[in-house]
Design an enzyme around this catalytic site. Structure first.
Site, PDB file in Angstrom:
ATOM      1  CB  ALA A   1      -0.952   0.005   1.199  1.00  0.00           C
ATOM      2  CB  SER A   2       4.075   2.261   1.318  1.00  0.00           C
ATOM      3  OG  SER A   2       4.926   1.193   0.903  1.00  0.00           O
TER       4      SER A   2
ATOM      5  CB  ILE B   1      -0.268   2.058  -8.623  1.00  0.00           C
ATOM      6  CG1 ILE B   1       0.444   2.411  -9.931  1.00  0.00           C
ATOM      7  CG2 ILE B   1      -1.723   1.723  -8.911  1.00  0.00           C
ATOM      8  CD1 ILE B   1       0.490   1.265 -10.938  1.00  0.00           C
TER       9      ILE B   1
ATOM     10  CE  LYS C   1       4.112  -6.502 -12.542  1.00  0.00           C
ATOM     11  NZ  LYS C   1       3.667  -6.312 -11.134  1.00  0.00           N
TER      12      LYS C   1
ATOM     13  N   PRO D   1      -0.995  -1.843 -16.508  1.00  0.00           N
ATOM     14  CG  PRO D   1      -0.894  -0.888 -14.410  1.00  0.00           C
ATOM     15  CD  PRO D   1      -0.706  -2.180 -15.120  1.00  0.00           C
TER      16      PRO D   1
ATOM     17  CB  VAL E   1       2.559   4.679 -13.529  1.00  0.00           C
ATOM     18  CG1 VAL E   1       1.609   5.545 -12.715  1.00  0.00           C
ATOM     19  CG2 VAL E   1       1.894   3.342 -13.861  1.00  0.00           C
TER      20      VAL E   1
ATOM     21  CB  VAL F   1       1.540   5.121 -27.789  1.00  0.00           C
ATOM     22  CG1 VAL F   1       2.884   4.600 -28.298  1.00  0.00           C
ATOM     23  CG2 VAL F   1       0.786   4.017 -27.057  1.00  0.00           C
TER      24      VAL F   1
ATOM     25  CE1 TYR G   1       4.130   0.395 -28.949  1.00  0.00           C
ATOM     26  CE2 TYR G   1       5.914   0.361 -30.543  1.00  0.00           C
ATOM     27  CZ  TYR G   1       5.479   0.473 -29.237  1.00  0.00           C
ATOM     28  OH  TYR G   1       6.377   0.668 -28.237  1.00  0.00           O
TER      29      TYR G   1
END
Length: 324
Positions: A13-14, A17, A166, A189, A192, A255, A288
């Site tokens: 949580a810190s 996002i 990921k 996402p 960011v 993009v 793209y």
């Protein structure tokens, strides 16, 4: 949907996002169980405890990604688990397995194992990344969408350890959820940007700040797939609140080439002399694009790039990370 009395959990949580996710959940009326690595570290906790609604509706829990059962208390009694916690770096690492792959993959499975014990649970929303989408053998000459999946072999061959972490974490989450009857929705996402709530400078914000200050590219090809942090956080909430949400969602606002970013920055901050260099360059056609169709069907409304860029710079200035 009315959020009053509804309890959800946010891991990590810190983070960048996640801090916004906690804020927006509290703003909606949810009660939030938020995990951090160290409860006695004020840099992880103070900005969360200072949020509107935190008093009485925010509980903090200490949890470690690599410790099985560590998230049991935090997810108990929750109707949704937002799993955002995962290490982020594009820099070289000495031990990719220990520093990136294990925390991402084993950490995700540990959270899901805890979630699977919760009878009240309705859905898990996983923070993945566009890094789990783009790195495959497809040519980036068409429209990137949710059917694209990064190839672990390509990531490993190119030593793209974050991208591999990921990709493997998302794959592990999907497989575990299918085997254990969990309703999983994945958010992917882009890079960011936007204002920071946390007091520390996260990796991606630092890299983007260096680009603003010096013109040093974050991406060698000069192509930036960007999303505002507030839009990314909102997408997570919509992925829970919309019953029809399913699968994965690419969350990409724009993009653009770096020269386009510099044009906007030059307009907003003309004293940034280095940005004048873009005027000698031709803005080429984008190679793209990334489909927004599924994200928009979820209800995501993307922040204009100029607003995101201005809010990014002003936040970095306010927190004294940048001097302009």
């Amino acid at each position: 949907m009315s959020a009053e009395g509804k309890v959800v959990s946010v891991t990590g949580a810190s983070g960048y996002i996640a801090s916004w996710l906690v804020k927006l959940l509290l703003d909606r009326g949810y009660t939030v169980h938020a995990t951090v690595r160290f409860l006695d570290n004020p840099k992880e906790t103070q900005h969360l405890l200072a949020l509107d609604g935190a008093k009485g509706r925010l509980s903090l829990f200490e949890a470690n990604l690599t410790t099985e059962g560590s998230f049991d208390s935090a997810v108990s009694g929750c109707i949704c688990v937002f799993h955002t916690a995962s290490p982020v770096t594009f820099a070289s690492v000495d031990d990719p397995q220990m520093e990136l792959l294990d925390p991402a993959v084993k950490g995700t499975l540990n959270v899901l194992k805890s979630a699977a014990k919760v009878q009240s649970l309705k859905r898990v929303v996983l923070t993945s990344s566009l890094a789990a989408v783009l790195f495959c053998d497809k040519l980036r000459c068409g429209v990137v969408d949710e059917t694209w999946f990064s190839d672990p072999a390509i990531c490993e061959q190119r030593k793209l350890w974050y991208q591999l972490s990921k990709t493997l974490a998302e794959r592990a989450a999907v497989n575990f959820s299918k085997e254990n009857g969990l309703d999983l929705v994945v958010i992917n996402p882009a890079y960011v940007i936007g204002p920071l709530l946390q007091p520390t400078l996260n990796f991606t914000s630092e890299a983007f700040m260096r680009f603003i200050e010096t013109g040093k590219e974050v991406f060698a090809d000069g192509i930036y797939m960007l999303v505002d942090v507030r839009d990314a956080a909102t997408a997570h909430i919509l992925a829970f609140e919309k019953a029809e949400a399913n699968g994965r969602y690419c969350i990409v606002g724009d993009v653009v080439r770096s020269s386009e970013i510099k044009m906007i920055l030059d307009k907003l901050y003309p004293d940034l002399g280095y940005c004048l260099g873009y005027k000698d360059k031709c803005v080429e056609t984008k190679l793209y694009c990334v489909s927004k169709a599924k994200a928009e069907s979820l209800g995501v409304e993307f922040t204009p790039l100029e607003v995101s860029l201005k809010d990014t710079v002003e936040s970095l200035k306010e927190k004294k990370f940048m001097n302009l």
